[in-house]
Motif scaffolding. Structure first.
Motif, PDB file in Angstrom:
ATOM      1  N   THR A  74       0.831  -1.197   0.000  1.00  0.00           N
ATOM      2  CA  THR A  74       0.000   0.000   0.000  1.00  0.00           C
ATOM      3  C   THR A  74       0.867   1.248   0.000  1.00  0.00           C
ATOM      4  N   GLU A  75       1.968   1.178   0.709  1.00  0.00           N
ATOM      5  CA  GLU A  75       2.856   2.342   0.768  1.00  0.00           C
ATOM      6  C   GLU A  75       3.406   2.681  -0.628  1.00  0.00           C
ATOM      7  N   ALA A  76       3.853   1.670  -1.344  1.00  0.00           N
ATOM      8  CA  ALA A  76       4.408   1.914  -2.683  1.00  0.00           C
ATOM      9  C   ALA A  76       3.343   2.520  -3.600  1.00  0.00           C
ATOM     10  N   VAL A  77       2.130   2.006  -3.502  1.00  0.00           N
ATOM     11  CA  VAL A  77       1.039   2.503  -4.348  1.00  0.00           C
ATOM     12  C   VAL A  77       0.706   3.952  -3.996  1.00  0.00           C
ATOM     13  N   VAL A  83       3.126  11.178  -5.876  1.00  0.00           N
ATOM     14  CA  VAL A  83       4.174  11.889  -6.601  1.00  0.00           C
ATOM     15  C   VAL A  83       3.748  12.131  -8.052  1.00  0.00           C
ATOM     16  N   ALA A  84       2.908  11.247  -8.586  1.00  0.00           N
ATOM     17  CA  ALA A  84       2.407  11.451  -9.949  1.00  0.00           C
ATOM     18  C   ALA A  84       1.461  12.650  -9.976  1.00  0.00           C
ATOM     19  N   ALA A  85       0.607  12.757  -8.954  1.00  0.00           N
ATOM     20  CA  ALA A  85      -0.319  13.900  -8.891  1.00  0.00           C
ATOM     21  C   ALA A  85       0.470  15.200  -8.731  1.00  0.00           C
ATOM     22  N   GLU A  86       1.506  15.125  -7.910  1.00  0.00           N
ATOM     23  CA  GLU A  86       2.346  16.303  -7.697  1.00  0.00           C
ATOM     24  C   GLU A  86       3.028  16.712  -9.006  1.00  0.00           C
ATOM     25  N   PHE A  87       3.478  15.734  -9.766  1.00  0.00           N
ATOM     26  CA  PHE A  87       4.120  16.043 -11.046  1.00  0.00           C
ATOM     27  C   PHE A  87       3.160  16.834 -11.942  1.00  0.00           C
ATOM     28  N   LYS A 149      12.019  10.058  -8.290  1.00  0.00           N
ATOM     29  CA  LYS A 149      12.802   8.868  -8.670  1.00  0.00           C
ATOM     30  C   LYS A 149      12.706   7.762  -7.628  1.00  0.00           C
ATOM     31  N   GLU A 150      12.775   8.161  -6.374  1.00  0.00           N
ATOM     32  CA  GLU A 150      12.723   7.150  -5.307  1.00  0.00           C
ATOM     33  C   GLU A 150      11.367   6.440  -5.295  1.00  0.00           C
ATOM     34  N   PHE A 151      10.299   7.213  -5.295  1.00  0.00           N
ATOM     35  CA  PHE A 151       8.971   6.612  -5.163  1.00  0.00           C
ATOM     36  C   PHE A 151       8.614   5.775  -6.404  1.00  0.00           C
ATOM     37  N   VAL A 152       8.931   6.322  -7.567  1.00  0.00           N
ATOM     38  CA  VAL A 152       8.536   5.610  -8.784  1.00  0.00           C
ATOM     39  C   VAL A 152       9.372   4.337  -8.965  1.00  0.00           C
ATOM     40  N   SER A 153      10.650   4.403  -8.638  1.00  0.00           N
ATOM     41  CA  SER A 153      11.480   3.195  -8.817  1.00  0.00           C
ATOM     42  C   SER A 153      11.040   2.087  -7.860  1.00  0.00           C
ATOM     43  N   ASN A 154      10.696   2.452  -6.631  1.00  0.00           N
ATOM     44  CA  ASN A 154      10.196   1.418  -5.706  1.00  0.00           C
ATOM     45  C   ASN A 154       8.929   0.767  -6.236  1.00  0.00           C
ATOM     46  N   TYR A 155       8.046   1.601  -6.720  1.00  0.00           N
ATOM     47  CA  TYR A 155       6.793   1.088  -7.278  1.00  0.00           C
ATOM     48  C   TYR A 155       7.080   0.151  -8.455  1.00  0.00           C
ATOM     49  N   CYS A 156       7.982   0.558  -9.328  1.00  0.00           N
ATOM     50  CA  CYS A 156       8.307  -0.260 -10.511  1.00  0.00           C
ATOM     51  C   CYS A 156       8.835  -1.632 -10.118  1.00  0.00           C
TER      52      CYS A 156
END
Ligand code: OGA
Ligand code: NI
Length: 339
Positions: A74-77, A83-87, A149-156
């Motif tokens: 859930t944390e990764a999601v 961070v996507a919304a922030e982008f 980068k940190e959040f998206v890479s973890n999710y990936c």
């Protein structure tokens, strides 16, 4: 035709003409079926043969399913969504630094689908990233927001594990060894599309994404938890996939349709827009390696018949896909063997 991002922060009061579909191509939202639902499969279930059966049935009948207890934290999601919304809330000048209409770029912000090829635009902006191997591609990702980068890479990373699990289930459901699909697909690429659909003044006249099939092997979609918009074609009717709490939407792409000799369907789907709320969806695509030869295992050929599709490499297929417009005939049709 001029096009630039529509997530610039100002709300549109009317739909620009370049987005208006001819009458015969409009979404006809009142005709969308409210009674059918795509299956929800619990991957936490201990009865593996039951899960394999559910996956096989869903791939055959719908080409789509949702998964819960899928192992992605859930944390990764939540961090990915944040961070996507922030982008997309960044100032438009900042975002436009990443803008490109060249589909061969491995990192770009773009709009609609294929601006240079299409006749009518779609009400979507999207950030497209290559995500595997992470060390190779992360460097070129957006540096803003700073946690991107940190959040998206973890999710990936987590989503890739889920993708592999699903490919094993899909292999078994085809009566193949668990590793068979992965072996055919080779060292798989992973791409991401962060789709942003701003509120649209006339949702009846346009699409976020018109009907299309995904050219890759498998798609893992994280839908907006609060705003619906995804629809799939089932028996000639559009069916809405409303967001289910903590679920991913999974769909078979063109490559798994080819590999399964047409048993599993890469089904037409589309994203519609709405007048009130922005919607975001995050699609992760697992793609065969460029030189993977897509070919059905012999056990999937029907007695006495040859394969439905000729063998091809993914590189060849992908090039063909991007040379076309999105809502033409199924790209796989172009790779069919003569009957
Ligand atoms: C896609 C897609 C659907 C959605 O990105 O290929 O089908 O709901 N997205 O945004
Ligand atoms: Ni899609």
């Amino acid at each position: 035709m001029e096009a630039k991002v529509i997530s610039g922060g100002t709300r549109f009061t009317s739909l620009p003409r370049s987005y208006v579909r001819p009458e015969s191509e409009r979404p006809r939202l009142s005709e969308v079926s409210a009674f059918e639902h795509v299956p929800i499969i619990d991957l936490g279930c201990n009865d593996r043969s039951q899960v394999v059966r559910q996956v096989g049935d869903a791939c055959r009948v719908y080409g789509f399913f949702q998964v819960i207890n899928h192992g992605v934290s859930t944390e990764a999601v939540e961090r990915m969504q944040e961070v996507a919304a922030e982008f997309f809330r960044l100032p438009v000048e900042e975002k436009m630094k990443l803008y490109s209409e060249d589909p061969t770029k491995t990192m770009r912000l773009s709009t609609s689908f294929n601006v240079k090829k299409e006749k009518v635009h779609n009400w979507r902006d999207y950030l497209r990233l290559h995500c595997h191997p992470l060390e190779k591609y992360m460097e070129e990702w957006p540096a803003n927001p700073p946690t991107f980068k940190e959040f998206v890479s973890n999710y990936c990373r987590e989503v890739r594990c889920l993708g592999y699990r699903l490919e094993e289930l899909i292999s078994e459901s085809l009566g193949l060894e668990k590793d068979a699909v992965r072996n055919i697909l080779g060292e798989q690429g992973q791409h991401m599309a962060v789709n942003f659909y701003p509120p649209c003044p006339e949702p009846e006249l346009t699409y976020g994404l018109p009907g299309h099939t995904d050219p890759n092997a498998l798609t893992i979609l994280l839908q907006d938890q609060n705003v619906a918009g995804l629809q799939v074609l089932k028996d000639g009717k559009w069916v809405a996939i409303d967001p289910h709490p903590n679920a991913f939407v999974i769909n078979i792409g063109d490559q798994l349709q080819a590999l399964s000799n047409g048993r599993y369907k890469s089904v037409w789907h589309r994203a519609i827009v709405n007048a009130d709320k922005p919607r975001m969806s995050i699609a992760s695509f697992l793609c065969p390696s460029n030189d993977a030869l897509i070919s059905s295992p012999v056990s999937l050929l029907d007695n006495g018949c040859g394969p439905t599709y000729r063998d091809f490499t993914y590189a060849e297929y992908y090039k063909k896909f991007w040379s076309r417009n999105l809502d033409q005939e199924h790209c796989l049709e172009l790779f069919k063997n003569q009957a």
